[in-house]
Design a protein around this motif. Structure first.
Motif, PDB file in Angstrom:
ATOM      1  N   THR A  85       0.848  -1.198   0.000  1.00 39.17           N
ATOM      2  CA  THR A  85       0.000   0.000   0.000  1.00 39.17           C
ATOM      3  C   THR A  85       0.878   1.240   0.000  1.00 39.17           C
ATOM      4  N   THR A  94       0.840   5.167   0.506  1.00 34.83           N
ATOM      5  CA  THR A  94       0.014   6.195   1.148  1.00 34.83           C
ATOM      6  C   THR A  94       0.755   7.526   1.105  1.00 34.83           C
ATOM      7  N   SER A 102      -4.283   7.021  -1.306  1.00 37.37           N
ATOM      8  CA  SER A 102      -3.795   5.662  -1.124  1.00 37.37           C
ATOM      9  C   SER A 102      -3.950   4.873  -2.417  1.00 37.37           C
ATOM     10  N   SER A 140       4.809   5.950  -4.239  1.00 36.79           N
ATOM     11  CA  SER A 140       4.614   7.125  -3.385  1.00 36.79           C
ATOM     12  C   SER A 140       5.450   8.307  -3.868  1.00 36.79           C
TER      13      SER A 140
END
Length: 357
Positions: free
Chosen positions: A222, A224, A281, A293
């Motif tokens: 993930t 974020t 996200s 990111s």
């Protein structure tokens, strides 16, 4: 009287010829050996045939089992290669990792099979010679217990490595957090796992020392990003800009392959007097969250500059129409800067007492 003289003469002739006695003794010993062989040859032949049969069966069984294990390992490798042909399988399945894992499992299974079969055959051969195996087994048991206590760490490392490989907890190329060290796995052994850290250092981690493992390369990751903007910014404009950035990045290469889901604008994470935080996200390929990111921050900053949205954080935001305070970014002077301040006087050392009179 004549007979007694002849007998004495014959006895003297026999005693004077020792070769005849030696030949007679040899004939008697050869006859005894031949009779003993005649009596026991069937038993020795039976024991020899039994030992030969045990050895032949043991080696044939060992060869068959090793060949079966090798075929099983090859089947695992072919299954891994066929699974990597699909698009998703190519992302999830590491062929080299599956090959090394299957070869390690095959090596362990072959070693265990050889040890069990040859050890059992050796005990059966000793039993064919009518050797009492009870003392031998008792001694082996005592020696095994002593070695187990002396090398318990080695046994623990070995068993932990076997279960790590069998359960596929991690493999070569994975990024893991093993507690005692973290980094990329460059070699998986039955006793030691080698990791390469972020600064290039190599960690040798004993498998028995690993109590928990965090695999950062399995499943998905993930990415974020927290975007801090001024509190008086238009939320609809901020959301529309972020959505436009997310859509453009999702369609661009190679980011569309690294993204396993749409980039979502989560909404407001926090609202302060002078700023607010908007969360973004995305679900990514394992190990690519940091790359996504960074690219997402780059695109958001460029889009906000074009849209006139200011990203704030770290220093107070200047309200439009107010004069800039030159001392806003300067820290207050320390109370210890003045030698006559109460703080400086309290922190000064106490002078020693004058002992001279």
């Amino acid at each position: 009287m004549i007979l007694s003289v002849l007998s004495d003469a014959g006895a003297s002739d026999a005693s004077s010829d020792p070769d005849k006695h030696t030949l007679k003794d040899a004939q008697e010993q050869a006859g005894q050996a031949a009779s003993w062989v005649e009596q026991n040859w069937s038993a020795w032949l039976s024991i020899g045939l039994r030992i030969l049969l045990i050895v032949v069966i043991a080696f044939v069984l060992r060869a068959v089992i090793r060949r079966t294990i090798t075929k099983f390992v090859d089947r695992m490798n072919r299954r891994g290669e066929s699974g990597a042909t699909s698009a998703l399988g190519g992302l999830l399945v590491n062929t080299e990792r599956r090959r090394q894992r299957s070869e390690a499992i095959g090596s362990v299974l072959r070693s265990v099979a050889s040890f069990v079969i040859l050890g059992t055959a050796a005990l059966m051969v000793l039993g064919a010679f009518k050797i009492n195996l009870a003392p031998l087994l008792a001694s082996a048991g005592v020696a095994g217990v002593a070695i187990g206590f002396g090398a318990r760490n080695l046994v623990t490392d070995f068993l932990s490595g076997v279960f790590m490989i069998l359960e596929d907890q991690y493999g070569v190329g994975d990024t893991i957090d093993a507690g005692v060290a973290s980094g990329e796995v460059i070699e998986v052994g039955l006793r030691v796992t080698k990791l390469r850290g972020d600064e290039g250092e190599i960690w040798y981690v004993r498998n028995g020392e690993v109590k928990r493992i965090g695999n950062l390369s399995q499943g998905w990751s993930t990415a974020t990003v927290d975007v801090t903007v001024r509190a008086d910014e238009d939320l609809d404009k901020v959301k529309a800009t972020l959505t436009e950035v997310a859509e453009s990045m999702s369609k661009a290469e190679p980011w569309n392959e690294m993204l396993w889901g749409p980039i979502e604008v989560l909404g407001l994470d926090s609202v302060l007097l002078d700023s607010m935080v908007v969360g973004v996200s995305a679900k990514t390929m394992p190990g690519k969250s940091l790359t996504i990111s960074r690219e997402l921050r780059w695109r958001i900053k460029r889009a906000f500059d074009e849209a006139g949205i200011r990203i704030v954080g770290g220093v107070p935001v200047q309200v439009a129409g107010e004069a800039a305070d030159p001392s806003a970014g300067v820290s207050a002077p320390s109370a210890y800067a003045s030698a006559t301040s109460p703080q400086s006087l309290a922190a000064s050392p106490i002078p020693p007492a004058n002992l001279s009179k």
